[in-house]
Design a protein around this motif. Structure first.
Motif, PDB file in Angstrom:
ATOM      1  N   ALA A 129       0.828  -1.209   0.000  1.00 25.29           N
ATOM      2  CA  ALA A 129       0.000   0.000   0.000  1.00 25.29           C
ATOM      3  C   ALA A 129       0.859   1.255   0.000  1.00 25.29           C
ATOM      4  N   ASP A 130       1.972   1.230   0.726  1.00 19.35           N
ATOM      5  CA  ASP A 130       2.825   2.412   0.787  1.00 19.35           C
ATOM      6  C   ASP A 130       3.424   2.749  -0.574  1.00 19.35           C
ATOM      7  N   ARG A 131       3.745   1.725  -1.364  1.00 16.23           N
ATOM      8  CA  ARG A 131       4.330   1.962  -2.696  1.00 16.23           C
ATOM      9  C   ARG A 131       3.296   2.523  -3.657  1.00 16.23           C
ATOM     10  N   VAL A 132       2.060   2.002  -3.571  1.00 14.91           N
ATOM     11  CA  VAL A 132       0.999   2.527  -4.442  1.00 14.91           C
ATOM     12  C   VAL A 132       0.680   3.963  -4.037  1.00 14.91           C
ATOM     13  N   ASP A 133       0.595   4.228  -2.743  1.00 13.70           N
ATOM     14  CA  ASP A 133       0.384   5.604  -2.271  1.00 13.70           C
ATOM     15  C   ASP A 133       1.497   6.525  -2.782  1.00 13.70           C
ATOM     16  N   ALA A 134       2.735   6.064  -2.672  1.00  8.00           N
ATOM     17  CA  ALA A 134       3.884   6.869  -3.108  1.00  8.00           C
ATOM     18  C   ALA A 134       3.835   7.103  -4.621  1.00  8.00           C
ATOM     19  N   MET A 135       3.457   6.074  -5.374  1.00  6.91           N
ATOM     20  CA  MET A 135       3.353   6.216  -6.823  1.00  6.91           C
ATOM     21  C   MET A 135       2.305   7.278  -7.170  1.00  6.91           C
ATOM     22  N   GLU A 136       1.152   7.216  -6.513  1.00  8.31           N
ATOM     23  CA  GLU A 136       0.118   8.225  -6.757  1.00  8.31           C
ATOM     24  C   GLU A 136       0.608   9.617  -6.355  1.00  8.31           C
ATOM     25  N   ASP A 137       1.251   9.715  -5.204  1.00  5.60           N
ATOM     26  CA  ASP A 137       1.769  11.005  -4.744  1.00  5.60           C
ATOM     27  C   ASP A 137       2.786  11.568  -5.736  1.00  5.60           C
ATOM     28  N   ASP A 138       3.680  10.704  -6.213  1.00  8.72           N
ATOM     29  CA  ASP A 138       4.693  11.149  -7.164  1.00  8.72           C
ATOM     30  C   ASP A 138       4.060  11.593  -8.480  1.00  8.72           C
ATOM     31  N   LEU A 139       3.076  10.857  -8.949  1.00  6.03           N
ATOM     32  CA  LEU A 139       2.409  11.239 -10.195  1.00  6.03           C
ATOM     33  C   LEU A 139       1.654  12.556 -10.020  1.00  6.03           C
ATOM     34  N   ARG A 140       1.085  12.783  -8.860  1.00  3.02           N
ATOM     35  CA  ARG A 140       0.425  14.071  -8.590  1.00  3.02           C
ATOM     36  C   ARG A 140       1.440  15.222  -8.619  1.00  3.02           C
ATOM     37  N   ARG A 141       2.668  14.955  -8.196  1.00  5.05           N
ATOM     38  CA  ARG A 141       3.700  16.005  -8.183  1.00  5.05           C
ATOM     39  C   ARG A 141       4.162  16.384  -9.587  1.00  5.05           C
ATOM     40  N   VAL A 142       4.080  15.464 -10.528  1.00  3.32           N
ATOM     41  CA  VAL A 142       4.579  15.750 -11.877  1.00  3.32           C
ATOM     42  C   VAL A 142       3.456  16.005 -12.875  1.00  3.32           C
ATOM     43  N   THR A 143       2.205  15.974 -12.433  1.00  3.57           N
ATOM     44  CA  THR A 143       1.086  16.274 -13.321  1.00  3.57           C
ATOM     45  C   THR A 143       0.383  17.530 -12.815  1.00  3.57           C
ATOM     46  N   PRO A 144      -0.264  18.245 -13.723  1.00  2.74           N
ATOM     47  CA  PRO A 144      -0.971  19.455 -13.295  1.00  2.74           C
ATOM     48  C   PRO A 144      -2.148  19.122 -12.378  1.00  2.74           C
ATOM     49  N   ALA A 145      -2.618  20.136 -11.668  1.00 10.96           N
ATOM     50  CA  ALA A 145      -3.728  19.951 -10.738  1.00 10.96           C
ATOM     51  C   ALA A 145      -4.960  19.395 -11.455  1.00 10.96           C
ATOM     52  N   GLN A 146      -5.223  19.851 -12.665  1.00  7.25           N
ATOM     53  CA  GLN A 146      -6.347  19.337 -13.457  1.00  7.25           C
ATOM     54  C   GLN A 146      -5.851  18.174 -14.313  1.00  7.25           C
ATOM     55  N   PHE A 147      -5.403  17.127 -13.636  1.00 13.92           N
ATOM     56  CA  PHE A 147      -4.722  16.038 -14.342  1.00 13.92           C
ATOM     57  C   PHE A 147      -5.639  15.214 -15.207  1.00 13.92           C
ATOM     58  N   PHE A 148      -6.925  15.129 -14.888  1.00 13.34           N
ATOM     59  CA  PHE A 148      -7.819  14.290 -15.670  1.00 13.34           C
ATOM     60  C   PHE A 148      -8.557  15.145 -16.680  1.00 13.34           C
ATOM     61  N   ARG A 149      -8.271  14.896 -17.936  1.00 15.38           N
ATOM     62  CA  ARG A 149      -8.937  15.616 -19.009  1.00 15.38           C
ATOM     63  C   ARG A 149      -9.739  14.625 -19.817  1.00 15.38           C
ATOM     64  N   LEU A 150     -10.961  15.002 -20.123  1.00 20.90           N
ATOM     65  CA  LEU A 150     -11.846  14.120 -20.866  1.00 20.90           C
ATOM     66  C   LEU A 150     -11.542  14.087 -22.351  1.00 20.90           C
ATOM     67  N   ASP A 151     -10.645  14.956 -22.831  1.00 24.01           N
ATOM     68  CA  ASP A 151     -10.380  15.000 -24.258  1.00 24.01           C
ATOM     69  C   ASP A 151      -9.345  13.974 -24.714  1.00 24.01           C
ATOM     70  N   VAL A 152      -9.085  12.991 -23.880  1.00 24.33           N
ATOM     71  CA  VAL A 152      -8.117  11.952 -24.253  1.00 24.33           C
ATOM     72  C   VAL A 152      -8.479  11.258 -25.571  1.00 24.33           C
ATOM     73  N   PRO A 153      -9.773  10.917 -25.818  1.00 28.98           N
ATOM     74  CA  PRO A 153     -10.082  10.285 -27.101  1.00 28.98           C
ATOM     75  C   PRO A 153      -9.659  11.148 -28.290  1.00 28.98           C
ATOM     76  N   GLY A 154      -9.934  12.447 -28.232  1.00 27.25           N
ATOM     77  CA  GLY A 154      -9.525  13.327 -29.313  1.00 27.25           C
ATOM     78  C   GLY A 154      -8.027  13.484 -29.394  1.00 27.25           C
ATOM     79  N   TRP A 155      -7.375  13.504 -28.226  1.00 30.45           N
ATOM     80  CA  TRP A 155      -5.920  13.642 -28.193  1.00 30.45           C
ATOM     81  C   TRP A 155      -5.261  12.415 -28.812  1.00 30.45           C
ATOM     82  N   PHE A 156      -5.750  11.219 -28.474  1.00 30.09           N
ATOM     83  CA  PHE A 156      -5.187  10.000 -29.057  1.00 30.09           C
ATOM     84  C   PHE A 156      -5.423   9.968 -30.562  1.00 30.09           C
ATOM     85  N   GLY A 157      -6.596  10.404 -30.982  1.00 31.79           N
ATOM     86  CA  GLY A 157      -6.951  10.332 -32.396  1.00 31.79           C
ATOM     87  C   GLY A 157      -6.409  11.466 -33.224  1.00 31.79           C
ATOM     88  N   GLY A 158      -6.032  12.582 -32.559  1.00 31.75           N
ATOM     89  CA  GLY A 158      -5.605  13.779 -33.296  1.00 31.75           C
ATOM     90  C   GLY A 158      -4.158  13.805 -33.442  1.00 31.75           C
TER      91      GLY A 158
END
Length: 158
Positions: A129-158
């Motif tokens: 659990a500590d490693r998964v927590d750390a992985m999430e924490d680390d990913l939050r540090r390197v991604t913007p606050a609005q990390f989840f964007r719904l435009d992924v389908p368009g981004w993958f296709g564009g």
């Protein structure tokens, strides 16, 4: 700048992140199929999230997903046929048609949330659990606050 490590080339990180994402999504959909949602596909989850509880129009949906109105309409047609979305008159504007989730669509989203919690618990049991927590924490540090964007389908296709 750090010296590149030949044992850990830079291109491997995004591939591992994508592989982790793919495994989680594939496991999610296998479980959703067992629970009565065999027709839900990864794209459908983005669409259902983008539609939201209050509904939206096909044009607004296309903007949220980063795809054309026509592409959004085609996916909406499929989800209506599968019983996950419905079209309805907009009570605030008679000229507009809303797309909104049906009870089946809401059930698919609710089950997805539960399954994601179970998959996270499985990763925690494997990695700790500590490693998964750390992985999430680390990913939050390197991604913007609005990390989840719904435009992924368009981004993958564009």
């Amino acid at each position: 700048m750090a010296t590149p490590d030949p044992e850990r080339p830079g291109f491997v990180l995004p591939l591992l992140l994508l592989a982790g994402f793919r495994i989680l999504i594939d496991d999610l959909h296998a479980e959703l199929a067992r629970q009565g949602h065999p027709d839900l596909r990864p794209l459908h989850g983005f669409v259902l999230q983008a539609v939201g509880a209050d509904g939206t129009t096909a044009g607004e949906l296309g903007q949220r997903l980063g795809v054309s109105k026509q592409a959004a309409g085609k996916t909406v047609d499929r989800l209506v046929a599968l019983g996950y979305l419905e079209r309805a008159d907009d009570p605030t504007d008679a000229r507009r048609k809303l797309v909104r989730p049906t009870q089946r669509g809401v059930d698919g989203l609710r089950r997805s949330a539960v399954v994601f919690d179970e998959l996270r618990a499985r990763w925690a049991a494997t990695l700790g659990a500590d490693r998964v927590d750390a992985m999430e924490d680390d990913l939050r540090r390197v991604t913007p606050a609005q990390f989840f964007r719904l435009d992924v389908p368009g981004w993958f296709g564009g």
